[in-house]
Each structure stands twice: as C-alpha cells, then as structure tokens.
Scaffold this active site. Sequence first.
Site, short mmCIF file in Angstrom:
data_model
loop_
_atom_site.label_atom_id
_atom_site.label_comp_id
_atom_site.label_asym_id
_atom_site.label_seq_id
_atom_site.Cartn_x
_atom_site.Cartn_y
_atom_site.Cartn_z
N ARG A 209 -11.79 6.53 16.67
CA ARG A 209 -10.68 5.59 16.82
C ARG A 209 -9.71 5.72 15.64
O ARG A 209 -8.48 5.72 15.83
CB ARG A 209 -11.21 4.16 16.92
CG ARG A 209 -11.86 3.85 18.26
CD ARG A 209 -12.20 2.38 18.39
NE ARG A 209 -13.49 2.05 17.82
CZ ARG A 209 -14.63 2.02 18.49
NH1 ARG A 209 -14.65 2.35 19.77
NH2 ARG A 209 -15.77 1.67 17.90
N PHE A 225 -9.94 4.22 30.66
CA PHE A 225 -11.33 3.76 30.52
C PHE A 225 -11.43 2.94 29.24
O PHE A 225 -12.29 3.15 28.39
CB PHE A 225 -12.31 4.93 30.47
CG PHE A 225 -12.20 5.89 31.63
CD1 PHE A 225 -12.81 5.62 32.85
CD2 PHE A 225 -11.48 7.07 31.50
CE1 PHE A 225 -12.70 6.51 33.91
CE2 PHE A 225 -11.37 7.96 32.56
CZ PHE A 225 -11.99 7.68 33.77
N ASP A 247 -8.61 -0.03 32.96
CA ASP A 247 -10.05 -0.10 33.16
C ASP A 247 -10.32 -0.74 34.51
O ASP A 247 -9.49 -1.50 35.03
CB ASP A 247 -10.71 -0.93 32.04
CG ASP A 247 -12.20 -0.66 31.92
OD1 ASP A 247 -12.59 0.28 31.20
OD2 ASP A 247 -12.97 -1.39 32.59
N SER A 248 -11.49 -0.46 35.06
CA SER A 248 -11.85 -1.02 36.36
C SER A 248 -12.32 -2.47 36.26
O SER A 248 -12.41 -3.17 37.26
CB SER A 248 -12.94 -0.18 37.03
OG SER A 248 -14.11 -0.16 36.20
N ASP A 295 -11.73 8.21 27.60
CA ASP A 295 -13.10 7.93 27.12
C ASP A 295 -13.93 7.40 28.28
O ASP A 295 -14.31 6.23 28.32
CB ASP A 295 -13.05 6.91 25.97
CG ASP A 295 -14.43 6.69 25.36
OD1 ASP A 295 -15.31 7.56 25.53
OD2 ASP A 295 -14.62 5.64 24.71
N CYS A 335 -19.36 11.78 27.01
CA CYS A 335 -20.58 11.25 26.40
C CYS A 335 -21.80 11.66 27.21
O CYS A 335 -22.90 11.13 27.00
CB CYS A 335 -20.51 9.73 26.27
SG CYS A 335 -20.41 8.85 27.85
#
Length: 393
Positions: A209, A225, A247-248, A295, A335
């Site tokens: 970040r 995300f 984002d969802s 991300d 990730c």
Amino acid sequence: MDGRTVLKRDREKPVQQRHPWIFSGAIDRVESDAPNGALVQVVDYQGNYLATGYLNRRSQIVVRLLTWDVDEQVDTAFWQRRLEQAIAARTLPAGTDACRLVYAEADRLPGLVVDRYGDWLVMQCLTAGMASRRDEIAGLLAELLSPAGIYARDDADVRRQEGLALETGPLWGAEPPDLVEIEEHGHRFLVDVKRGQKTGFYLDQRENRRATAAYCEGARVLNAFSYTGAFGVYAGRAGAASVINVDSSAQALTLAQENVALNGCQPQEMVVGDVFQVLRRYRDESREFDVIVLDPPKFAVSQAQLVGATRGYKDINMLALQLLRPGGFLVTFSCSGRVTADLFQKIVFGASLDAGREAQIVEYLRQAPDHPVLLTFPESAYLKGFVCRVADR
C-alpha cells in the site's frame, strides 16, 4: 507420544529436508489408534526416527511436523518457546500497531495464525493438531502479551478439510468491539475482526500500500476489489486527484467510506458491483485512469482450479491495461499460492498482448515481512505483485 507413522520406502527425503508436510501418498502405515491431533513419531521404512508431528487421518496432509529432534519434548514449554520466537521476530514500523504475529508453518507452528490489531489478538487454529491445543495456546499468548482480549476466527473453509467445525467467539479476556481501530504507517483503519475477510484486514499488503501511494499524487485512481478501501485511503492521503473503489460487497464499501473520512481524505466514489463487469463498462465508456490497483481474492484454491484462475487473472489484467492512459501504472496482485510469480508474470504478459498495450515491470511486490517465507517451506510465499508502467501508444 502416541505411536509411529511409517513412511513408504524412499519417501523420507522431504522430511530430511525439513518440509513440514507429509501427504497420505508417502505413508505406508500409521501404527497408532490415537485421536486426530495427537503427536506421533515419523520413521522411515526401516524404523529410523525422522521427526515428530501431529496426526490427522482425515486430511490429505496426514502429519504436520513440529520438530526433527528426537529429544525435544512437545509440551507447554515447547509451545511457549515457539510463540516467543515468532513474536520477537516482529518489528513494527513507526505509526503501526497491527501485524501478523504468528504465520503458521513459516513460524514453525503449523496451522496457527495469530494477528494483532492494536490491543486485541485474533487467533485461527486451522488444523486438528492446533485446534486440540487452542485453549493452551490462547493462555500462553495472554501471558506473553497481556492483550485486552483474544478472539477466535476459526471460520476458514480449510478447517472443513481437517474435519473441523467452523466457529468464532471470544477465547480469553474481553470480547472486541464490532470495529477495532488500528494504525498503519500513520493511516487509520476500522477493522471488523469478528466478521471481516481473513481476520478482518489484509495485513500482508501493508508495504505494498505504501509503495503504491508513491504513484498516486495527482492521479485518477481505480481501486478494484477494494474491500474496505485501504489502497484507496493511501492514494487519497498521497494526493490522488480522484479515487474510485469497486467491490462486490456493499457492506465493505460502507466501511471503506468510513475509513476515507477517518483519514481526512477527499470523498471517494464507491461502486458496488462485479469488478469484471464494471471494468468492461468503463472500457466501453472510454474511461481512462492513471493508476489501477487489482487485488482480487484467491482465484485458485486447488490445482484443479488453476486453469480457470489463469483465465480470470488474464481477463482482469487485460481490462485494466485497456483502461490505463499512456504512462499509467497497473498495480496487480495474485494471492493464489498455486500461481507462481513466474506464471503470474506470464499471465500479465499475455494480458498485455490481448490488450494491445506494451508495459514494463518497474517494481516487484510481495507479502509484508511479518509474513516470512521459510526456506524449507516455499508454500509460505503466496502473494506476488507487479507495478507495470504502460508505454505510450
């Protein structure tokens, strides 16, 4: 000790090289009727001692190894010593009070994760061996660190593979509030340690970040995300001209809005939706950005999911590259442990071809130092990322 686990002929090399996992295919027989989670000695086909670990017949990883010293007792003093060593290895940067204190196999404590959020500890016991010792470990952590409280987040899906139930709740001391405030490099965040993703916050992205913020001054930033908006907050504090968080989860974006305000940032746009669809819409609208952060969650949990994950990563990176202005920056991550750094670079390369954009990697990114990589356990390296600069058309 509750018996022996005997390996098949010529299957001892990984154990001798101190890899902490023994899969079912390497085992000839388990000479024990001990319950799952019990300690066993691991011996080669001729009966020679190799290591000691804890057993779980229900898991593909039947034994997780703890020590290769036949004389070392795995008792309370053992657990305390390992915890002390892990905690002593953490050095927090200035203006930071949240980190991972124990990173499972990488800290020689297989199946145990402990995260610190200010005065609170969040603990995960992901394996049968650790679950059977949960109260003992919590008591030791309380003695070592004197936290306000310790909260269990034993709700990770990997516990199902161990035959364990999913559960959460206080383990020691007071129950944490619904939102815990932490500080990271002087930035403030509200964290839902009871219900948030992972243990509430993506501690592994701390240094990434800060690295990303260096590209954001005066920039139009798209944070995809975004979860609770941490990359967006760093961008806003760095002087971004505008930030859109996508984002969802509407709930995550509500908390993102609070984090933006908590840090005194200019208001940021919050977009609830499927990132793939939102980016396609932006492309069709000929939108452009100076910095895009990708991300995403883990796309590949198992080897069987790798092909689909590869397609997903390629698609999302292609869309991002199409949305970047010439000279803009793509900050992209995976990730998924199944996706190696080499494979991920090839995926982004393929995405650049499909997007018709040339790009240069200007920075390699990885998990924060409080998520160390044990050399004998390369699986502990899972987070990889690139900062890519898009060339002029």
